[in-house]
Design a protein around this motif. Structure first.
Motif, mmCIF file in Angstrom:
data_model
loop_
_atom_site.group_PDB
_atom_site.id
_atom_site.type_symbol
_atom_site.label_atom_id
_atom_site.label_comp_id
_atom_site.label_asym_id
_atom_site.label_seq_id
_atom_site.Cartn_x
_atom_site.Cartn_y
_atom_site.Cartn_z
ATOM 1 N N MET A 129 32.283 -138.028 -16.681
ATOM 2 C CA MET A 129 33.398 -138.879 -17.077
ATOM 3 C C MET A 129 34.710 -138.261 -16.618
ATOM 4 O O MET A 129 34.872 -137.056 -16.653
ATOM 5 N N THR A 130 35.623 -139.089 -16.248
ATOM 6 C CA THR A 130 36.928 -138.647 -15.772
ATOM 7 C C THR A 130 37.844 -138.336 -16.949
ATOM 8 O O THR A 130 37.856 -139.048 -17.948
ATOM 9 N N VAL A 131 38.623 -137.271 -16.804
ATOM 10 C CA VAL A 131 39.628 -136.935 -17.815
ATOM 11 C C VAL A 131 40.904 -137.695 -17.477
ATOM 12 O O VAL A 131 41.393 -137.636 -16.340
ATOM 13 N N HIS A 132 41.415 -138.419 -18.461
ATOM 14 C CA HIS A 132 42.638 -139.195 -18.315
ATOM 15 C C HIS A 132 43.692 -138.710 -19.309
ATOM 16 O O HIS A 132 43.353 -138.183 -20.366
ATOM 17 N N VAL A 133 44.945 -138.952 -18.966
ATOM 18 C CA VAL A 133 46.053 -138.713 -19.881
ATOM 19 C C VAL A 133 46.823 -140.016 -19.985
ATOM 20 O O VAL A 133 47.259 -140.578 -18.974
ATOM 21 N N ALA A 134 46.965 -140.508 -21.222
ATOM 22 C CA ALA A 134 47.760 -141.716 -21.467
ATOM 23 C C ALA A 134 49.099 -141.294 -22.028
ATOM 24 O O ALA A 134 49.174 -140.455 -22.934
ATOM 25 N N LEU A 135 50.149 -141.883 -21.471
ATOM 26 C CA LEU A 135 51.518 -141.628 -21.908
ATOM 27 C C LEU A 135 52.055 -142.952 -22.433
ATOM 28 O O LEU A 135 52.159 -143.918 -21.690
ATOM 29 N N LEU A 136 52.355 -142.985 -23.723
ATOM 30 C CA LEU A 136 52.785 -144.220 -24.361
ATOM 31 C C LEU A 136 54.300 -144.314 -24.357
ATOM 32 O O LEU A 136 55.003 -143.327 -24.554
ATOM 33 N N ARG A 137 54.778 -145.526 -24.158
ATOM 34 C CA ARG A 137 56.211 -145.791 -24.106
ATOM 35 C C ARG A 137 56.708 -146.155 -25.504
ATOM 36 O O ARG A 137 56.076 -146.921 -26.224
ATOM 37 N N ALA A 138 57.846 -145.601 -25.898
ATOM 38 C CA ALA A 138 58.542 -145.960 -27.139
ATOM 39 C C ALA A 138 57.694 -145.736 -28.390
ATOM 40 O O ALA A 138 57.679 -146.543 -29.301
ATOM 41 N N ILE A 139 57.003 -144.611 -28.436
ATOM 42 C CA ILE A 139 56.228 -144.249 -29.619
ATOM 43 C C ILE A 139 56.927 -143.087 -30.316
ATOM 44 O O ILE A 139 57.249 -142.078 -29.686
ATOM 45 N N ASN A 140 57.175 -143.250 -31.617
ATOM 46 C CA ASN A 140 57.765 -142.211 -32.461
ATOM 47 C C ASN A 140 59.103 -141.702 -31.912
ATOM 48 O O ASN A 140 59.410 -140.522 -31.996
ATOM 49 N N VAL A 141 59.885 -142.621 -31.355
ATOM 50 C CA VAL A 141 61.210 -142.272 -30.835
ATOM 51 C C VAL A 141 62.252 -143.051 -31.629
ATOM 52 O O VAL A 141 62.206 -144.277 -31.665
ATOM 53 N N GLY A 142 63.148 -142.351 -32.278
ATOM 54 C CA GLY A 142 64.227 -143.009 -33.020
ATOM 55 C C GLY A 142 63.740 -143.958 -34.103
ATOM 56 O O GLY A 142 64.376 -144.962 -34.374
ATOM 57 N N GLY A 143 62.603 -143.655 -34.716
ATOM 58 C CA GLY A 143 62.094 -144.477 -35.799
ATOM 59 C C GLY A 143 61.366 -145.733 -35.353
ATOM 60 O O GLY A 143 60.911 -146.517 -36.178
ATOM 61 N N ALA A 144 61.243 -145.935 -34.062
ATOM 62 C CA ALA A 144 60.564 -147.140 -33.550
ATOM 63 C C ALA A 144 59.139 -146.801 -33.148
ATOM 64 O O ALA A 144 58.836 -145.675 -32.763
ATOM 65 N N GLY A 145 58.257 -147.794 -33.222
ATOM 66 C CA GLY A 145 56.883 -147.626 -32.769
ATOM 67 C C GLY A 145 56.167 -146.470 -33.429
ATOM 68 O O GLY A 145 55.518 -145.689 -32.752
ATOM 69 N N MET A 146 56.302 -146.364 -34.747
ATOM 70 C CA MET A 146 55.697 -145.235 -35.451
ATOM 71 C C MET A 146 54.165 -145.328 -35.394
ATOM 72 O O MET A 146 53.585 -146.351 -35.721
ATOM 73 N N LEU A 147 53.563 -144.241 -34.955
ATOM 74 C CA LEU A 147 52.118 -144.177 -34.822
ATOM 75 C C LEU A 147 51.672 -142.742 -35.067
ATOM 76 O O LEU A 147 52.072 -141.832 -34.329
ATOM 77 N N ALA A 148 50.856 -142.552 -36.096
ATOM 78 C CA ALA A 148 50.311 -141.221 -36.357
ATOM 79 C C ALA A 148 49.356 -140.854 -35.227
ATOM 80 O O ALA A 148 48.600 -141.696 -34.737
ATOM 81 N N MET A 149 49.403 -139.604 -34.824
ATOM 82 C CA MET A 149 48.538 -139.175 -33.727
ATOM 83 C C MET A 149 47.060 -139.253 -34.132
ATOM 84 O O MET A 149 46.201 -139.501 -33.287
ATOM 85 N N ALA A 150 46.759 -139.081 -35.408
ATOM 86 C CA ALA A 150 45.374 -139.251 -35.871
ATOM 87 C C ALA A 150 44.917 -140.692 -35.646
ATOM 88 O O ALA A 150 43.766 -140.934 -35.254
ATOM 89 N N ASP A 151 45.829 -141.649 -35.854
ATOM 90 C CA ASP A 151 45.495 -143.054 -35.599
ATOM 91 C C ASP A 151 45.280 -143.309 -34.110
ATOM 92 O O ASP A 151 44.393 -144.065 -33.720
ATOM 93 N N LEU A 152 46.091 -142.666 -33.281
ATOM 94 C CA LEU A 152 45.943 -142.819 -31.834
ATOM 95 C C LEU A 152 44.584 -142.280 -31.382
ATOM 96 O O LEU A 152 43.886 -142.922 -30.591
ATOM 97 N N ARG A 153 44.205 -141.118 -31.888
ATOM 98 C CA ARG A 153 42.885 -140.564 -31.549
ATOM 99 C C ARG A 153 41.775 -141.502 -32.004
ATOM 100 O O ARG A 153 40.816 -141.748 -31.265
#
Length: 175
Positions: A1-25
């Motif tokens: 399997m290929t290793v990928h890195v996802a970079l999310l836009r506007a997550i946990n920046v200035g109170g917007a797009g709040m997402l716990a990293m445990a939820d992301l995993r």
């Protein structure tokens, strides 16, 4: 399997797009992505998948859209791509915390630099799906205007290098 890195836009920046990293995993694992690991709180996740980067980005974006009510924008690069991005950074004299890589969902348009306004001596280099920006006075105070950056998400070179290192370690673990 290929290793990928996802970079999310506007997550946990200035109170917007709040997402716990445990939820992301958990979302990544629910999508069948293996070995999901996050790095810092700004929406960076490494995982294994047989999907090509654009398909992995679309799948993760759709799942995040359901969770957040709006898809945040997801840019995915495989481990090799991210390593090359880190190694090919221009502006060798720039401090690595002041050199940002803006990851775009598509290749930068041919006219990406035509509307550039860089009043504080910012330097910009376009390289395919990435745009490197050196902010000599820091990005927080910059008055840089470059419409081509809008759909992307930025990480400083220190973060890009760390993500590349983590991705390469995952690749080595598989070998």
């Amino acid at each position: 399997m290929t290793v990928h890195v996802a970079l999310l836009r506007a997550i946990n920046v200035g109170g917007a797009g709040m997402l716990a990293m445990a939820d992301l995993r958990a979302i990544c694992e629910g999508l069948g992505f293996g070995d999901a690991k996050t790095y810092i709180q700004s929406g960076n996740v490494l995982f294994r998948s047989d999907l090509p980067p654009p398909e992995a980005a679309a799948k993760l974006g759709a799942a995040l859209g359901e969770k957040l009510g709006k898809a945040p924008g997801v840019m995915v690069r495989n481990a090799g791509q991210l390593q090359a991005i880190a190694e090919n950074a221009p502006f060798p004299d720039a401090k690595t915390n002041l050199l940002h890589v803006v990851f775009l969902p598509n290749a930068a348009p041919a006219d990406a630099l035509e509307k550039l306004v860089a009043p504080d001596g910012e330097e910009v280099h376009v390289a395919g799906h990435e745009i490197y920006v050196h902010y000599p006075n820091g990005s927080g105070r910059s008055k840089l205007k470059l419409p081509a950056l809008k759909p992307g998400t930025a990480r400083n070179l220190n973060t890009v290098r760390k993500l590349a290192e983590l991705a390469q370690a995952m690749v080595a673990d598989e070998a």
